[in-house]
Design an enzyme around this catalytic site. Structure first.
Site, PDB file in Angstrom:
ATOM      1  CE  LYS A 284      65.361  21.388   5.620  1.00  0.00           C
ATOM      2  NZ  LYS A 284      65.398  22.836   5.402  1.00  0.00           N
ATOM      3  CD  GLU A 370      63.307  35.827  14.132  1.00  0.00           C
ATOM      4  OE1 GLU A 370      62.857  35.083  13.247  1.00  0.00           O
ATOM      5  OE2 GLU A 370      63.597  35.415  15.279  1.00  0.00           O
ATOM      6  NE  ARG A 398      60.838  34.446  16.157  1.00  0.00           N
ATOM      7  CZ  ARG A 398      60.672  33.165  16.502  1.00  0.00           C
ATOM      8  NH1 ARG A 398      59.498  32.603  16.421  1.00  0.00           N
ATOM      9  NH2 ARG A 398      61.683  32.441  16.917  1.00  0.00           N
TER      10      ARG A 398
END
Length: 624
Positions: A284, A370, A398
């Site tokens: 990243k 979740e 979710r």
């Protein structure tokens, strides 16, 4: 903002992936370098998601070089990393408008481009969608290819594994690229491993492997021996056979920043039959040292100077609601060792960094899961702990079945700190917290609170935490109003509203019932209109006594909320009034029945008529 394309001689020629495919392979590294510089210069001047895109430069170039997009389907999971994809697919000159009102969408978006196969924003949807597309392509029989790119973070969600399990079972042609930006590119991802990856993805090896499996299929001892030999060979260069156990042909990990190596391997894998998984290792923030060193800090950035090693510090401001929550967590945990805090991979966004450092044994990051987060909290509550689930409004969607099935039906004392409620802003339709009051209000056993300011937020967090039943405190993205905080153990009476202003002047008398942080705008409107203003505070249970009194003394009731009008707090007032059989004029002000696009919170509120000017106009029109 204008960009001098003369600084990017190759990129300036690329207005579509077709142009990219006309470039020779030996120029791909230069294209990648120009693309990385363009992304750095553009985002630093306009703001936006940053570190993820820097990590997928070479992969993006390789995918559009090998695949015949948009005929071949390319899906990006979440889409933080898709800025390079937007640049190469005809949106280069509009990139500076990304995340701004009427500008480019922050994520891949079907309405924006034919190259954006799937509209995204939440994680871990790519493999399921890609599998559906692969089945459709098989039925279509036009040799259309399907590829999905998913990060190692998104791969932590259960939905990704459900899709992997199904894909490995039905064995349709598709390629999944696992973009692993946590793995360091060590010796097993160097030239030797890239050579083996090319060999293992090549037609000679795969032909021999599949042919030998068919030949030896009916001779179990020899088949077992051959299988062991194959795994021994691959074990020298492949870190795991997990994906192969699920039915995938696994290749990697390989260097995700070697564009020519990626092209060679992806070309080979494009023509293989059945489900394929290519594991690439990336970094990243690749190419920009500060982002490499702190990719979380540089995940999404404001405007900044690339030559400066630090992002600009924001002007001192009032604490955010996320900070108020994080501070409350720490203060409460100091005196209650049974408090346990849960986040589905949103530690920084939910204001839980300090808590995670000070109370590591009471802190649980369950990754992007979740559903698991909610039911995990149920287990903790049954076991005598006091769980607090910190979750964004749009992410709680979710875990809805778990909220009903595992928390509410069993009436378990779990506190949900629902952040990013209401209009969120630049992340657009997938992240607006428009629906939580509507989908929560219909669930029995729930206490639902919406603070008007940071003082009420802390009062409600403590109140909900001390209840012996499920409770929700929903608060917005953004800062408080400067209110002094109460003592950490102070609570409020359940279902009790506050009268802020009393109506003055001539008829008709108007009462404004404000839910949550719309109170400041409602206060301006009420002052202008000479109306009564009530801070309702509770969506469930409603303060029906104050509604009864208001009906008797006012001609018009106006409800205001930063939530969908359909099924929201105003709808709760409507239902109660109707149940009493009293004729009352009611105006509901909130988010209308359509998905809200990106823009700043101020811009969106103004467009929806949720600022004081819009509220005054709506009420004036209603009573005229």
């Amino acid at each position: 903002m204008t960009t001098n394309l003369a600084d990017y001689p190759l990129l300036a020629q690329i207005n579509s992936p077709k142009d990219l495919r006309n470039i020779t392979a030996d120029q791909l590294t230069k294209v990648s370098n120009e693309l990385r510089r363009f992304l750095l210069n553009s985002v630093s001047k306009s703001s936006g998601h940053f570190a993820s895109g820097l990590g997928t430069i070479e992969l993006t170039v390789a995918l559009h070089y090998v695949y015949n997009t948009p005929f071949d389907h390319l899906i990006w999971d979440v889409g933080h990393q898709a800025y390079p994809h937007k640049i190469l697919t005809g949106r280069r000159d509009q990139l500076h408008t990304i995340r701004q009102k009427n500008g480019l969408h922050p994520f891949p978006w079907r309405e924006e481009s034919e190259y954006d196969t799937l509209s995204v924003g939440h994680s871990s949807t790519s493999i399921s969608a890609a599998l559906g597309l692969a089945v459709a392509a098989d039925k279509e029989a036009k040799n259309r290819k399907t590829v999905a790119v998913i990060g190692d973070g998104a791969m932590t969600a259960g939905m990704a594994f459900e899709a992997l399990n199904h894909a490995g079972d039905i064995k349709k042609d598709m390629l999944i690229i696992l973009n692993d930006n946590e793995m360091s590119i060590s010796e097993n991802v160097g030239a030797l491993n890239n050579h083996f990856a090319k060999m293992l993805s090549g037609s000679l090896y795969t032909g021999l492997r599949e042919g030998s499996k068919r030949l030896l299929d009916n001779i179990p001892p020899i088949k077992e021996l051959a299988s062991r030999a194959e795994e021994h060979l691959k074990g020298m260069v492949v870190p795991s056979t997990f994906f192969e156990e699920l039915g995938f042909n696994y290749i990697g990990p390989i260097d995700g920043h070697d564009v020519n190596g990626l092209v060679d391997t992806i070309k080979n894998m494009r023509n293989l039959s059945g489900p394929q998984l290519l594991h690439i290792a990336t970094k990243k923030g690749k190419g920009y040292h500060a982002a490499e060193q702190d990719p979380i800090k540089y995940h999404a950035v404001p405007k900044f100077n690339p030559s400066d090693t630090n992002l600009p510090k924001s002007k001192p401001s009032l604490p955010s609601y996320s900070q108020i929550f994080g501070d409350w967590l720490c203060k409460t945990a100091q005196t209650d060792k049974n408090l346990v805090a849960i986040t589905p991979a949103m530690r920084e966004g939910s204001g839980m960094v300090e808590f995670s450092q000070r109370f590591p044994d009471q802190y649980f990051d369950v990754a992007i899961a979740e559903q698991h987060a909610v039911t995990y909290a149920a287990g903790l509550a049954i076991g005598g702990q006091k769980p607090v689930v910190a979750i964004y409004s749009s992410f709680l969607q979710r875990g809805y079945d778990q909220l009903i099935h595992d928390i509410a039906i069993q009436n378990l004392p779990v506190l949900f700190a629902v952040d990013r409620a209401g209009v969120v802003g630049a992340d657009g339709a997938t992240h607006q917290g428009s629906f939580d009051l509507s989908f929560l209000r219909c669930i029995p056993n729930m206490v639902i609170m919406a603070p008007a300011n940071e003082r009420e937020c802390q009062l409600m967090l403590t109140t909900g935490y001390q209840l012996n039943s499920p409770a929700v405190v929903r608060y917005p993205r953004g800062n408080g109003t400067g209110e002094l905080l109460p003592d950490v153990d102070e609570t409020i009476e359940i279902g009790k509203a506050n009268v802020i202003l009393k109506a003055e002047g001539d008829q008709p008398k108007v009462a404004i019932l404000s839910f949550g942080t719309m109170l400041a705008q409602a206060h301006q409107a009420a002052t202008e209109l000479g109306a009564t203003l009530i801070d309702m505070r509770f969506i469930k249970p409603l303060d029906v006594q104050i509604i009864d009194e208001t009906q008797q003394t006012h001609d018009v009731i106006v409800t205001i909320e930063d939530n969908a009008i359909a099924g929201g707090a105003g709808s709760a007032v409507n239902e109660y009034v109707l149940s009493q059989g009293v004729a009352t004029k009611i105006l509901n002000i909130g988010i209308p029945d359509h998905f809200i696009k990106h823009g700043t919170q101020e811009e969106v509120h103004q467009e929806l008529g949720l600022d004081s000017i819009g509220i005054i106009a709506k009420i004036s029109s209603f009573i005229s």
